[in-house]
Design a protein around this motif. Structure first.
Motif, PDB file in Angstrom:
ATOM      1  N   PHE A  95      -5.946  49.724  86.848  1.00  0.00           N
ATOM      2  CA  PHE A  95      -5.713  48.535  87.668  1.00  0.00           C
ATOM      3  C   PHE A  95      -6.441  48.709  88.997  1.00  0.00           C
ATOM      4  N   THR A  96      -6.997  47.613  89.509  1.00  0.00           N
ATOM      5  CA  THR A  96      -7.755  47.685  90.756  1.00  0.00           C
ATOM      6  C   THR A  96      -7.364  46.541  91.688  1.00  0.00           C
ATOM      7  N   SER A  97      -7.729  46.707  92.947  1.00  0.00           N
ATOM      8  CA  SER A  97      -7.643  45.619  93.923  1.00  0.00           C
ATOM      9  C   SER A  97      -8.582  45.945  95.068  1.00  0.00           C
ATOM     10  N   ARG A  98      -9.245  44.928  95.579  1.00  0.00           N
ATOM     11  CA  ARG A  98     -10.089  45.073  96.769  1.00  0.00           C
ATOM     12  C   ARG A  98      -9.655  44.078  97.837  1.00  0.00           C
ATOM     13  N   ASP A 127      -8.540  48.656 101.790  1.00  0.00           N
ATOM     14  CA  ASP A 127      -9.031  47.517 101.000  1.00  0.00           C
ATOM     15  C   ASP A 127      -9.698  47.926  99.691  1.00  0.00           C
ATOM     16  N   ALA A 128      -9.325  49.071  99.141  1.00  0.00           N
ATOM     17  CA  ALA A 128      -9.866  49.492  97.846  1.00  0.00           C
ATOM     18  C   ALA A 128      -8.837  50.363  97.137  1.00  0.00           C
ATOM     19  N   LEU A 129      -8.465  49.943  95.940  1.00  0.00           N
ATOM     20  CA  LEU A 129      -7.428  50.637  95.174  1.00  0.00           C
ATOM     21  C   LEU A 129      -7.848  50.730  93.712  1.00  0.00           C
ATOM     22  N   ARG A 130      -7.642  51.916  93.114  1.00  0.00           N
ATOM     23  CA  ARG A 130      -7.801  52.071  91.670  1.00  0.00           C
ATOM     24  C   ARG A 130      -6.684  52.980  91.172  1.00  0.00           C
ATOM     25  N   VAL A 131      -5.909  52.479  90.218  1.00  0.00           N
ATOM     26  CA  VAL A 131      -4.822  53.237  89.614  1.00  0.00           C
ATOM     27  C   VAL A 131      -5.095  53.334  88.121  1.00  0.00           C
TER      28      VAL A 131
END
Length: 410
Positions: A95-98, A127-131
């Motif tokens: 899962f990601t979010s920017r 402002d950058a996520l990767r799980v």
């Protein structure tokens, strides 16, 4: 018509994914956040058929690995719920979010899942996520703070029935937003899932199987409250329809009890909510179970007669913006007398707010609160990035126009 519940819609979509067979969701909220969840459950194996007023979701049972990383955009519920239920199988899912969501807490949930046997890899920076998460869950005992986000606990409750053995969730500290946990348990109950409470948390027998179910999504009082506040402070009598279904199951329906206590005249009859223009009185409110009501309660309190204290607010720092400070800073621009100290917000009401340039801080509830304050204020106001209301209430400005509000949207 009152908007539908975002909290219920998210939970119904996820539970329907986990149930093999057809579930029916009537009157779901279609907003930026819920569409993120709806898109994601289809990537994870659900088949969705859209009707005029309902969705049919053919669940996959165990989620399958999608062909790409799943972008959760700005939806915390999407990220937290799906991260948890991704551990119900053995596939690796990322899962990601920017967006600003990347700066909000997720690590406590990952620690709780790894204690139950999952593996997790987290890359988080501004402002950058990767799980990346992988099951299966073995079961056992885990722990989670009750004071950061109830969505962590809801996600664990959704995933735990797929564990190979029973799960015990110990809640550390105070369990806040309890009505949202109650809502999760109610949705799971419709799908045949049971969980037991004890003095320390929850016990879930495992494995259990999700069964298909039918849902009727109730009104969303986190979003209805700003419209009601606008009628009380800036309008005349308004009528909101669609107060139907089991609307008292919606966590922030407590607003229906609070408004009369602070002097705002309302009436509920024949699935309709009537709100009359009334100046509120100062009040005390414990927000630990209802954090999403705080922004609009600050707007009411800033125009109330007397002093208001809203306590239990420290978790507001972890919302789409730091609401503990963003809402007070915007209302102060309008002449509100508002102070933040420790775990409480204190407000001395004034007779009139003054129009001002305002920022939504890219936060849907801040945008709604600022808009309602602006409608009651003397002079013109400008609310920047007001379009962010589409996260939870896409029809917000259209509905206000229907009720007689006048503004320009650029």
């Amino acid at each position: 018509r009152a908007p539908r519940s975002k909290a219920y819609t998210h939970r119904a979509f996820v539970a329907a994914l986990l149930a093999r067979g057809k579930s029916v969701i009537r009157d779901p909220l279609i907003s930026d956040d819920t569409v993120n969840t709806l898109d994601a459950i289809q990537e994870l194996g659900a088949r969705v058929h859209e009707g005029k007023i309902e969705l049919e979701v053919h669940g996959a049972g165990v989620p399958r690995a999608p062909e790409r990383n799943l972008d959760c955009a700005e939806s915390g519920a999407t990220l937290r719920f799906l991260t948890a239920i991704a551990t119900t199988g053995s596939d690796k899912i990322t899962f990601t979010s920017r967006t600003g969501l990347a700066n909000r807490p997720i690590e406590p949930l990952l620690r709780a899942l790894t204690k139950l046997g999952a593996s997790a890899d987290l890359h988080q920076e501004k402002d950058a996520l990767r799980v990346t998460i992988q099951g299966p869950l073995k079961g056992g005992v885990t722990s989670i703070s009750g004071e950061i986000s109830s969505q962590f606990i809801s996600g664990l409750l959704m995933a735990a029935p797929f564990a190979r053995s029973d799960v015990k969730i110990n809640v550390e500290g105070n369990l806040e937003s309890k009505p949202y946990i109650d809502l999760t348990l109610a949705v799971l109950g419709k799908h045949g899932i049971t969980a037991e409470r004890d003095e320390r948390g929850f016990r879930i027998s495992a494995p259990q199987e999700y069964k298909p179910a039918s849902h009727h999504v109730p009104s969303d009082f986190s979003s209805t409250a700003p419209v009601a506040a606008g009628a009380a402070t800036a309008g005349e009598t308004i009528v909101l329809t669609g107060i139907d279904g089991d609307y008292r199951s919606e966590p922030d329906s407590i607003i229906l009890d609070l408004l009369p206590k602070i002097g705002i005249k309302i009436d509920i009859k024949d699935n309709q909510l009537t709100v009359q223009k009334s100046r509120p009185r100062g009040f005390d409110f414990d927000a630990r179970d209802h954090p999403d009501l705080v922004p609009i309660l600050e707007v009411l309190a800033s125009q109330a007669e007397g002093k208001t204290t809203i306590s239990g607010v420290k978790r507001l720092r972890f919302k789409e913006s730091d609401r503990l400070n963003t809402v007070p800073s915007e209302l102060s621009k309008m002449g509100a007398r508002i102070k933040v100290a420790d775990d409480a917000i204190t407000i001395e009401g004034v007779d009139h707010l003054q129009g001002s340039p305002l920022s939504s801080h890219h936060d849907h509830r801040v945008a709604m609160a600022c808009t309602i304050a602006a409608l009651a204020a003397g002079g013109d106001s400008v609310v920047e990035e007001a379009q962010v209301v589409s996260k939870s209430y896409p029809a917000f400005f259209t509905d206000l126009e229907t009720l007689g509000a006048k503004f320009n949207v650029e």
